[in-house]
Design a protein around this motif. Structure first.
Motif, PDB file in Angstrom:
ATOM      1  N   PRO A  32       6.292   2.402 -14.108  1.00 60.01           N
ATOM      2  CA  PRO A  32       7.055   2.120 -12.929  1.00 60.01           C
ATOM      3  C   PRO A  32       6.988   2.795 -11.990  1.00 60.01           C
ATOM      4  N   PHE A  33       7.104   2.305 -10.432  1.00 60.71           N
ATOM      5  CA  PHE A  33       6.704   3.070  -9.375  1.00 60.71           C
ATOM      6  C   PHE A  33       7.462   2.539  -8.249  1.00 60.71           C
ATOM      7  N   VAL A  34       7.705   3.181  -7.021  1.00 65.41           N
ATOM      8  CA  VAL A  34       8.253   2.597  -6.133  1.00 65.41           C
ATOM      9  C   VAL A  34       7.487   3.470  -4.908  1.00 65.41           C
ATOM     10  N   ARG A  35       6.709   2.825  -3.884  1.00 65.60           N
ATOM     11  CA  ARG A  35       5.912   3.600  -3.126  1.00 65.60           C
ATOM     12  C   ARG A  35       6.970   4.580  -2.276  1.00 65.60           C
ATOM     13  N   LYS A  36       6.439   5.629  -2.046  1.00 67.01           N
ATOM     14  CA  LYS A  36       7.331   6.862  -1.702  1.00 67.01           C
ATOM     15  C   LYS A  36       8.180   6.669  -0.313  1.00 67.01           C
ATOM     16  N   GLU A  37       7.401   5.661   0.699  1.00 61.23           N
ATOM     17  CA  GLU A  37       8.121   5.343   1.768  1.00 61.23           C
ATOM     18  C   GLU A  37       9.097   4.113   1.701  1.00 61.23           C
ATOM     19  N   PHE A  38       9.289   3.671   0.332  1.00 61.53           N
ATOM     20  CA  PHE A  38      10.347   2.701   0.205  1.00 61.53           C
ATOM     21  C   PHE A  38      11.228   3.257  -0.750  1.00 61.53           C
ATOM     22  N   GLN A  39      11.224   4.304  -1.338  1.00 61.31           N
ATOM     23  CA  GLN A  39      12.258   4.907  -2.342  1.00 61.31           C
ATOM     24  C   GLN A  39      13.394   4.982  -1.514  1.00 61.31           C
ATOM     25  N   SER A  40      14.342   5.011  -2.406  1.00 61.21           N
ATOM     26  CA  SER A  40      16.121   5.256  -1.951  1.00 61.21           C
ATOM     27  C   SER A  40      16.712   4.017  -1.157  1.00 61.21           C
ATOM     28  N   ARG A  41      15.854   2.849  -1.531  1.00 59.54           N
ATOM     29  CA  ARG A  41      16.268   1.564  -0.697  1.00 59.54           C
ATOM     30  C   ARG A  41      16.714   0.661  -1.812  1.00 59.54           C
ATOM     31  N   GLY A  42      17.076   1.061  -3.141  1.00 63.04           N
ATOM     32  CA  GLY A  42      17.407   0.062  -4.106  1.00 63.04           C
ATOM     33  C   GLY A  42      16.492  -0.926  -4.737  1.00 63.04           C
ATOM     34  N   ILE A  43      15.092  -0.520  -4.100  1.00 66.20           N
ATOM     35  CA  ILE A  43      14.021  -1.448  -4.698  1.00 66.20           C
ATOM     36  C   ILE A  43      13.981  -0.963  -6.115  1.00 66.20           C
ATOM     37  N   GLY A  44      13.820   0.007  -6.633  1.00 67.32           N
ATOM     38  CA  GLY A  44      13.535   0.493  -8.097  1.00 67.32           C
ATOM     39  C   GLY A  44      14.712  -0.186  -8.977  1.00 67.32           C
ATOM     40  N   CYS A  45      15.892  -0.104  -8.406  1.00 69.85           N
ATOM     41  CA  CYS A  45      16.979  -0.526  -9.167  1.00 69.85           C
ATOM     42  C   CYS A  45      16.945  -1.686  -9.152  1.00 69.85           C
ATOM     43  N   ARG A  46      16.887  -2.603  -8.137  1.00 67.52           N
ATOM     44  CA  ARG A  46      16.678  -4.111  -8.352  1.00 67.52           C
ATOM     45  C   ARG A  46      15.707  -4.672  -9.246  1.00 67.52           C
TER      46      ARG A  46
END
Length: 94
Positions: A32-46
């Motif tokens: 699992p990963f979310v690119r650093k510049e896109f973290q804390s935007r709810g992308i990983g949760c969704r």
């Protein structure tokens, strides 16, 4: 993507993969990963919530305390003791 018991899911924005999760062996969550510049935007949760709709239970081994906090917010619970089998500490959760 599918292949040899592996299912992969991606979050894409403007044609760029910004998040990814794979399931191995039916319900073992891997990579699992979310690119650093896109973290804390709810992308990983969704991304995780959408993929978990297809599974009733998932198991994941977490490499960092930050990951443990994220998965705890998503409803995961510790499922074993921390272990070190590759030179890095991991925490199993379900």
């Amino acid at each position: 993507m599918h292949g040899r018991g592996r299912r992969e899911f991606c979050a894409v924005m403007n044609g760029v993969i910004v998040g990814h999760v794979a399931f191995k062996s039916t319900n073992f969550l891997s990579l699992p990963f979310v690119r650093k510049e896109f973290q804390s935007r709810g992308i990983g949760c969704r991304l995780l919530a959408e993929t978990l709709h297809q599974f009733h239970e998932a198991t994941v081994t977490l490499p960092s305390d930050l990951a443990v906090k994220f998965y705890a917010r998503m409803g995961f619970k510790l499922s074993g003791e921390r272990f070190n089998d590759t030179g890095a500490w991991n925490t199993p959760v379900k």
